[in-house]
Design a protein around this motif. Structure first.
Motif, PDB file in Angstrom:
ATOM      1  N   LEU A 156      52.965  39.140  20.267  1.00 51.69           N
ATOM      2  CA  LEU A 156      52.301  38.081  21.030  1.00 51.69           C
ATOM      3  C   LEU A 156      52.690  38.144  22.499  1.00 51.69           C
ATOM      4  N   ALA A 157      53.933  38.454  22.772  1.00 53.22           N
ATOM      5  CA  ALA A 157      54.385  38.553  24.160  1.00 53.22           C
ATOM      6  C   ALA A 157      53.635  39.653  24.898  1.00 53.22           C
ATOM      7  N   GLU A 158      53.468  40.779  24.241  1.00 55.48           N
ATOM      8  CA  GLU A 158      52.734  41.881  24.880  1.00 55.48           C
ATOM      9  C   GLU A 158      51.275  41.512  25.106  1.00 55.48           C
ATOM     10  N   LYS A 159      50.696  40.808  24.158  1.00 50.49           N
ATOM     11  CA  LYS A 159      49.285  40.423  24.259  1.00 50.49           C
ATOM     12  C   LYS A 159      49.053  39.431  25.393  1.00 50.49           C
ATOM     13  N   TYR A 160      50.014  38.533  25.622  1.00 48.09           N
ATOM     14  CA  TYR A 160      49.820  37.463  26.602  1.00 48.09           C
ATOM     15  C   TYR A 160      50.648  37.651  27.870  1.00 48.09           C
ATOM     16  N   ASP A 161      51.084  38.897  28.099  1.00 46.57           N
ATOM     17  CA  ASP A 161      51.832  39.213  29.320  1.00 46.57           C
ATOM     18  C   ASP A 161      53.062  38.313  29.451  1.00 46.57           C
ATOM     19  N   ALA A 162      53.812  38.211  28.350  1.00 47.58           N
ATOM     20  CA  ALA A 162      54.999  37.354  28.318  1.00 47.58           C
ATOM     21  C   ALA A 162      56.202  38.184  27.869  1.00 47.58           C
ATOM     22  N   ARG A 163      57.348  37.533  27.820  1.00 44.82           N
ATOM     23  CA  ARG A 163      58.569  38.175  27.327  1.00 44.82           C
ATOM     24  C   ARG A 163      59.253  37.249  26.331  1.00 44.82           C
ATOM     25  N   VAL A 164      59.844  37.831  25.292  1.00 42.18           N
ATOM     26  CA  VAL A 164      60.668  37.055  24.360  1.00 42.18           C
ATOM     27  C   VAL A 164      62.052  36.908  24.979  1.00 42.18           C
ATOM     28  N   VAL A 165      62.490  35.665  25.201  1.00 42.99           N
ATOM     29  CA  VAL A 165      63.756  35.446  25.909  1.00 42.99           C
ATOM     30  C   VAL A 165      64.755  34.614  25.111  1.00 42.99           C
ATOM     31  N   GLY A 166      64.333  34.006  24.017  1.00 41.50           N
ATOM     32  CA  GLY A 166      65.234  33.197  23.205  1.00 41.50           C
ATOM     33  C   GLY A 166      64.736  33.132  21.781  1.00 41.50           C
ATOM     34  N   MET A 167      65.579  32.609  20.876  1.00 40.80           N
ATOM     35  CA  MET A 167      65.153  32.601  19.474  1.00 40.80           C
ATOM     36  C   MET A 167      65.992  31.648  18.640  1.00 40.80           C
ATOM     37  N   ILE A 168      65.381  31.169  17.554  1.00 43.46           N
ATOM     38  CA  ILE A 168      66.078  30.448  16.489  1.00 43.46           C
ATOM     39  C   ILE A 168      65.637  31.130  15.192  1.00 43.46           C
ATOM     40  N   PRO A 169      66.214  32.269  14.845  1.00 43.56           N
ATOM     41  CA  PRO A 169      65.714  33.089  13.733  1.00 43.56           C
ATOM     42  C   PRO A 169      65.592  32.374  12.395  1.00 43.56           C
ATOM     43  N   PRO A 170      66.557  31.514  11.993  1.00 43.99           N
ATOM     44  CA  PRO A 170      66.382  30.866  10.687  1.00 43.99           C
ATOM     45  C   PRO A 170      65.125  30.012  10.588  1.00 43.99           C
ATOM     46  N   LEU A 171      64.605  29.570  11.728  1.00 46.26           N
ATOM     47  CA  LEU A 171      63.382  28.765  11.737  1.00 46.26           C
ATOM     48  C   LEU A 171      62.162  29.589  12.139  1.00 46.26           C
ATOM     49  N   ASN A 172      62.336  30.913  12.253  1.00 42.04           N
ATOM     50  CA  ASN A 172      61.255  31.812  12.660  1.00 42.04           C
ATOM     51  C   ASN A 172      60.608  31.326  13.966  1.00 42.04           C
ATOM     52  N   THR A 173      61.449  30.898  14.885  1.00 36.95           N
ATOM     53  CA  THR A 173      61.000  30.341  16.167  1.00 36.95           C
ATOM     54  C   THR A 173      61.530  31.200  17.308  1.00 36.95           C
ATOM     55  N   TYR A 174      60.623  31.538  18.254  1.00 34.82           N
ATOM     56  CA  TYR A 174      60.983  32.441  19.355  1.00 34.82           C
ATOM     57  C   TYR A 174      60.467  31.870  20.665  1.00 34.82           C
ATOM     58  N   GLN A 175      61.314  31.990  21.688  1.00 33.36           N
ATOM     59  CA  GLN A 175      60.986  31.447  23.002  1.00 33.36           C
ATOM     60  C   GLN A 175      60.366  32.541  23.872  1.00 33.36           C
ATOM     61  N   GLU A 398      60.322  19.813  11.403  1.00 33.49           N
ATOM     62  CA  GLU A 398      59.942  20.035  10.013  1.00 33.49           C
ATOM     63  C   GLU A 398      60.522  21.348   9.505  1.00 33.49           C
ATOM     64  N   GLU A 399      60.419  22.399  10.322  1.00 31.03           N
ATOM     65  CA  GLU A 399      60.999  23.684   9.936  1.00 31.03           C
ATOM     66  C   GLU A 399      62.506  23.570   9.751  1.00 31.03           C
ATOM     67  N   PHE A 400      63.159  22.801  10.625  1.00 27.28           N
ATOM     68  CA  PHE A 400      64.610  22.637  10.524  1.00 27.28           C
ATOM     69  C   PHE A 400      64.988  21.978   9.202  1.00 27.28           C
ATOM     70  N   PHE A 401      64.323  20.890   8.852  1.00 28.24           N
ATOM     71  CA  PHE A 401      64.686  20.183   7.629  1.00 28.24           C
ATOM     72  C   PHE A 401      64.292  20.963   6.373  1.00 28.24           C
ATOM     73  N   LEU A 402      63.211  21.740   6.441  1.00 30.49           N
ATOM     74  CA  LEU A 402      62.870  22.614   5.312  1.00 30.49           C
ATOM     75  C   LEU A 402      63.947  23.669   5.115  1.00 30.49           C
ATOM     76  N   TRP A 403      64.388  24.269   6.209  1.00 29.07           N
ATOM     77  CA  TRP A 403      65.469  25.263   6.152  1.00 29.07           C
ATOM     78  C   TRP A 403      66.748  24.635   5.620  1.00 29.07           C
ATOM     79  N   LEU A 404      67.050  23.424   6.097  1.00 27.06           N
ATOM     80  CA  LEU A 404      68.257  22.738   5.658  1.00 27.06           C
ATOM     81  C   LEU A 404      68.223  22.500   4.149  1.00 27.06           C
ATOM     82  N   ARG A 405      67.060  22.069   3.650  1.00 22.32           N
ATOM     83  CA  ARG A 405      66.939  21.783   2.223  1.00 22.32           C
ATOM     84  C   ARG A 405      67.084  23.038   1.381  1.00 22.32           C
ATOM     85  N   GLU A 406      66.552  24.164   1.870  1.00 23.38           N
ATOM     86  CA  GLU A 406      66.568  25.396   1.095  1.00 23.38           C
ATOM     87  C   GLU A 406      67.902  26.128   1.185  1.00 23.38           C
ATOM     88  N   GLU A 407      68.513  26.138   2.370  1.00 23.81           N
ATOM     89  CA  GLU A 407      69.702  26.954   2.589  1.00 23.81           C
ATOM     90  C   GLU A 407      71.002  26.152   2.636  1.00 23.81           C
TER      91      GLU A 407
END
Length: 590
Positions: A156-175, A398-407
């Motif tokens: 997505l970063a390449e498609k939208y001329d952006a860069r990935v600069v941060g992340m929360i991997p357990p929540l599959n979230t990327y900045q 929501e992703e955080f609490f789902l992760w919390l419940r599962e892991e």
């Protein structure tokens, strides 16, 4: 005849100083004021940390992580900017201290977790149509779980001329850092990103670098009130000390780690001064506190953290868990945020803390949607966010609490109900308190009434006017506390808000888990509610109105006694009875 000559005061003082012995000035204490990941945040093997430190002098210094010396590199010419590179092989998260010539800094928790996000600088924010500060080129994307998050974020970063600069991997979230130069360009890109099949949500930040976390601006009660008596604070400390003497051997306690999402703590305040110097863990019973250093003793972070950890009899705050030191199992309180990147940073820090073994998370923060109204129908004008931002935050939470419940199903989050005189449980109004999950406890605030009645009387305390309300609030606790002070034996100012009720409940839950670590979140809630005293009038399970603070006490929470006088009232924290019931719970599992 004796001749005398007049000597001017300034000259006399100068002559006197010449006769005095010269002593070296006491060196300034070493204080770590900032600790954040820097460099490539996607690098997980060798991580780089940037520190802002005061008090270091010229010459050699060293850093220790979990007591082990680290290799370090000094960056900058002013002696205040430091950089550490930590190889993750064989190392684990833990307290970091700096040492120089026999002096030690405040201990700061250094997490080797992979979740980190960037905060915007002053040049990277702009004011949106709602008059809120908003990030221009930094957004986060929540990737659908069936995709490899990092790989898809890079695509997505390449498609939208952006860069990935941060992340929360357990929540599959990327900045992503976008190419946008203004909010119109950002919104156009956000709209296109949101249309991607792989994207669950796009999170935009609406917060300044030093935005207040949560405060109650209503007037404080008289300074001589007995707020914590309404929750049997001292009775609880006394019970733990008497009942759980380690030499008695009948109840074994267990160390519990608590995470507090706050910026910093003033280690120069008498309440926290003895947490610096030496290895805290040499005393297995003592509470340990890890935090960045603050400049003032009465800040939000110091006050919230002090309710857990402030020393007693110093004139300022008094920590509940600190009062258990003589018999305690060795509680650890980690205070921190990942960065100043708003709600996303709070979640990133929470993820790292949970992965580092935190069992109880204290969230003394929350936000309202623009347009939210209070119980009187008036608009709320503080801690508000736009509908677009709230939608992204809601998906991230929501992703955080789902992760919390599962892991991590045994971790609990304790959240303040808020101070908007509004409704805590309406998702169109407030986050995160509106989430319904066993792992989230929501705390309202009360204050001492003017009535001379026993402590267990429903009218001993009254609802704090500013406290949010409704069925989602699990319990209410004292909202007012004295702040820490710069000098010993001074009386701190009174601060009020649900922010300060929250750590009373979080500290109690940690104490309960130290007695019975097998308790699950729903069991903890059951014990809190069964032990609760009452507050307010009975309202017979009618729709919540302005005078009702929490979900009503049910017959099932009073041994199925339909005629119990507590039924129908709101619940007020009873710290003593909750500990008593926790000890009794051990007999049921033996």
């Amino acid at each position: 005849m004796t001749c005398t000559f007049p000597i001017k005061r300034g000259l006399w003082s100068a002559l006197l100083l010449l006769t005095l012995p010269v002593t070296a000035a006491e060196p300034e204490p070493i204080r770590i004021q900032q600790l954040q990941r820097c460099g490539d945040l996607l690098q997980t093997q060798t991580q780089t940390f940037c520190l802002q430190v005061k008090g270091l002098q010229s010459g050699q210094w060293q850093a220790r992580l979990n007591g082990e010396r680290l290799a370090q590199q000094h960056v900058g010419s002013d002696g205040e900017s430091l950089q550490l590179q930590v190889d993750g092989n064989g190392k684990r998260s833990g307290p970091l201290v700096l040492e120089q010539q026999g002096r030690q800094s405040n201990p700061v928790w250094l997490s080797l977790g992979s979740s980190h996000v960037l905060a915007a600088t002053e040049d990277e924010v702009a004011e949106n149509m709602d008059g809120l500060t908003s990030y221009v080129d930094l957004v986060s994307v929540v990737i659908e779980e069936e995709y490899d998050g990092l790989e898809e974020a890079k695509r997505l970063a390449e498609k939208y001329d952006a860069r990935v600069v941060g992340m929360i991997p357990p929540l599959n979230t990327y900045q992503l850092r976008l190419a946008a130069k203004n909010l119109d360009e950002r919104d156009a890109t956000v709209l296109r990103l949101g249309g991607e099949v792989s994207v669950d949500a796009v999170v935009i930040e609406e917060s300044g670098a030093e935005d207040s976390i949560e405060a109650d601006t209503a007037s404080a009660p008289p300074a001589d009130n007995e707020e914590w008596a309404a929750n049997r604070f001292l009775d609880a400390v006394n019970f733990y000390q008497r009942r759980l003497q380690q030499d008695s051997g009948d109840v074994q306690t267990h160390p519990i780690r608590i995470g507090v999402i706050e910026r910093d703590v003033d280690f120069d305040a008498p309440d926290f001064g003895d947490y610096t110097g030496g290895d805290c863990r040499t005393d297995s019973r003592r509470l340990c506190l890890y935090a960045r250093d603050a400049d003032k003793p009465d800040g939000h972070g110091s006050t919230v953290s002090g309710i857990f950890a402030a020393a007693w009899d110093k004139g300022g705050n008094s920590g509940f868990l600190r009062g258990l030191d003589d018999v305690g199992p060795g509680f650890e309180v980690i205070v921190g945020r990942d960065s100043d990147a708003g709600i996303t940073a709070n979640i990133a820090a929470s993820v790292n803390m949970v992965e580092d073994g935190v069992r109880v998370l204290n969230w003394s923060w929350g936000i309202h949607r623009v347009g939210a109204i209070d119980v009187n129908g008036d608009p709320i004008d503080s801690l508000v966010r736009s509908g677009t931002a709230m939608s992204g935050y809601e998906e991230l939470l929501e992703e955080f609490f789902l992760w919390l419940r599962e892991e991590h199903p045994n971790v609990v989050v304790v959240n303040s109900a808020g101070n908007g005189s509004s409704f805590s449980g309406r998702d169109e109004y407030r986050l995160p308190s509106s989430f319904v999950t066993d792992q989230l406890f929501v705390v309202g605030g009360h204050q001492r009434s003017e009535k001379d009645v026993p402590v267990d009387d429903a009218q001993y305390a009254v609802k704090r006017k500013a406290s949010n309300i409704d069925m989602r609030v699990d319990i209410t606790a004292a909202a007012c506390v004295r702040s820490s002070t710069a000098k010993a034996d001074e009386e701190g100012d009174v601060h009020c808000g649900t922010s300060y009720a929250t750590p009373l409940v979080a500290g109690l839950l940690a104490a309960m888990l130290s007695i019975n670590p097998e308790l699950e979140p729903d069991q903890l809630r059951m014990l809190l509610r069964r032990s609760a005293m009452t507050i307010g009038e009975e309202y017979d399970f009618e729709p919540t109105e302005g005078d009702d603070l929490t979900a009503p006490i049910l017959p099932s929470e009073r041994a199925n006694d339909l005629n119990n006088p507590d039924v129908g009232h709101s619940a007020r924290l009873d710290m003593y009875k909750a500990l008593d019931l926790t000890v009794q719970s051990l007999d049921r599992v033996r």
